[in-house]
Design an enzyme around this catalytic site. Structure first.
Site, PDB file in Angstrom:
ATOM      1  N   GLY A  35       0.851  -1.185   0.000  1.00 25.06           N
ATOM      2  CA  GLY A  35       0.000   0.000   0.000  1.00 25.06           C
ATOM      3  C   GLY A  35       0.884   1.231   0.000  1.00 25.06           C
ATOM      4  N   ASP A 149      11.837 -10.616  -6.952  1.00 25.33           N
ATOM      5  CA  ASP A 149      11.495  -9.420  -7.730  1.00 25.33           C
ATOM      6  C   ASP A 149      12.639  -8.398  -7.716  1.00 25.33           C
ATOM      7  OD1 ASP A 149       9.793  -8.067  -9.435  1.00 25.33           O
ATOM      8  OD2 ASP A 149       8.683  -7.065  -7.829  1.00 25.33           O
TER       9      ASP A 149
END
Length: 350
Positions: A35, A149
């Protein structure tokens, strides 16, 4: 995470609200996998980055707790430091060190007004630092961790331009009795190893591949993936590197901004290592500890060559990722938007 004691501090919601001026929009510095990310200043003057779990986040409480456990167990100069967490009511937050110089992506190929002057010694230092951080994750830490990632937006730079790897929200614990983890795809196309992109097969060698792509970006100063929506064409830096190697013109890959004062020998070592790291055969890729040795000059490129360590001249990155170009283009545009807005990104934009 059994047996791992959390060596993290506990922050109250009041402390975090005071630090961020009640999550003032002016203090929002990015949008991470969880977020929003806010900059804050604690009562003692320490600057922090607050990663707030979003209710609509793809990641949930289980991942949140996993991230706390993993990062609290890791201490390394090239990993973003976790100061603590805040779990109060329905609020779930991670409190990190704040890094002044944003991401490697913005420094190298963000909007011109946000780019940093990264000379060749600095680029080499950054590349070696990332390699050291990954070697720690894979081989030296108590936990064997695959990041999943690794990319330029997930490498942050401190005030001295030392790199720190961020965003462990996607990281997986690689249990000792598993040689690979078959899992959902959670990386970023263009940086993902072929075996992971196509089959979901994940080992630490997937991170090695992603590191190879980032190393090429550091040398060239160019983002790995570019998309021309008018011509509907895609550009992959790895394909360009292979073409230049076949032509004997690898020096042309060096960023013009540093070409005149670059150590060509060091640059070629970095490119050669990058090409070995991006071998389509996972087993042929070197370990990150060996990569560190070569980049630091304690070993030679020939030391990491194996029978299968051929430069993958027939490997076509564009073809591999072509079937997901739509998604990749969307992801790339999100990253570009974030870079354009000048946001300090603590985590992956995907």
């Amino acid at each position: 995470l059994k047996g791992i004691e959390l060596q993290t501090g506990s922050f109250t919601l009041r402390q975090i609200k005071d630090a961020t001026n009640n999550f003032d929009a002016a203090n929002k510095i990015g949008e991470g996998g969880f977020g929003p990310v806010y900059k804050g200043i604690l009562a003692d003057g320490k600057e922090i980055a607050v990663k707030q779990l979003s209710a609509r986040s793809k990641q949930g409480n289980r991942e949140f707790v996993t991230e706390i456990g993993m990062i609290s167990a890791l201490q390394h100069p090239h990993l973003v430091k976790l100061y603590g967490c805040c779990i109060e009511g329905n609020q779930l937050m991670l409190i990190y060190e704040y890094l002044e110089n944003n991401s490697l992506a913005r420094a190298l190929f963000g909007p011109e007004e946000f780019q940093l002057t990264l000379d060749w010694p600095t680029r080499r230092k950054i590349c070696i630092g990332i390699a050291r951080g990954l070697a720690y994750l894979h081989e030296e830490s108590r936990l064997k961790i695959v990041h999943r990632d690794i990319k330029a937006t997930n490498v942050l730079l401190d005030k001295n331009l030392d790199p720190k790897i961020s965003d462990f929200g996607l990281a997986k614990l690689d249990e000792e009795d598993n040689t690979h983890i078959s899992t959902r795809i959670a990386g970023t196309y263009g940086y993902m190893a072929p075996e992971y992109a196509m089959h979901g097969r994940l080992t630490d060698k997937a991170d090695v591949y992603s590191f190879g792509i980032v190393a090429l970006e550091i040398v060239s100063g160019t983002c790995n993936t570019k998309h021309n929506r008018v011509k509907k064409e895609s550009f992959y830096l790895l394909d360009v590197a292979h073409t230049l190697k076949q032509e004997g013109n690898l020096l042309d890959l060096i960023d013009p901004r540093v070409a005149s004062h670059c150590n060509a020998g060091e640059a070629m070592v970095m490119v050669d290592v990058a090409l070995l790291c991006t071998n389509p055969t996972a087993a042929a890729r070197p370990s990150m500890s060996m990569v560190v040795s070569v980049l630091e000059g304690r070993a030679s490129v020939s030391d990491i060559l194996t029978d299968s360590s051929i430069y993958a001249s027939k490997f076509d990155a564009k073809k591999l990722y072509g079937r997901v170009e739509g998604n990749d283009a969307e992801n790339n545009s999100q990253v570009k938007s974030m870079l354009r807005d000048g946001q300090w990104t603590l985590a992956s934009s995907t």
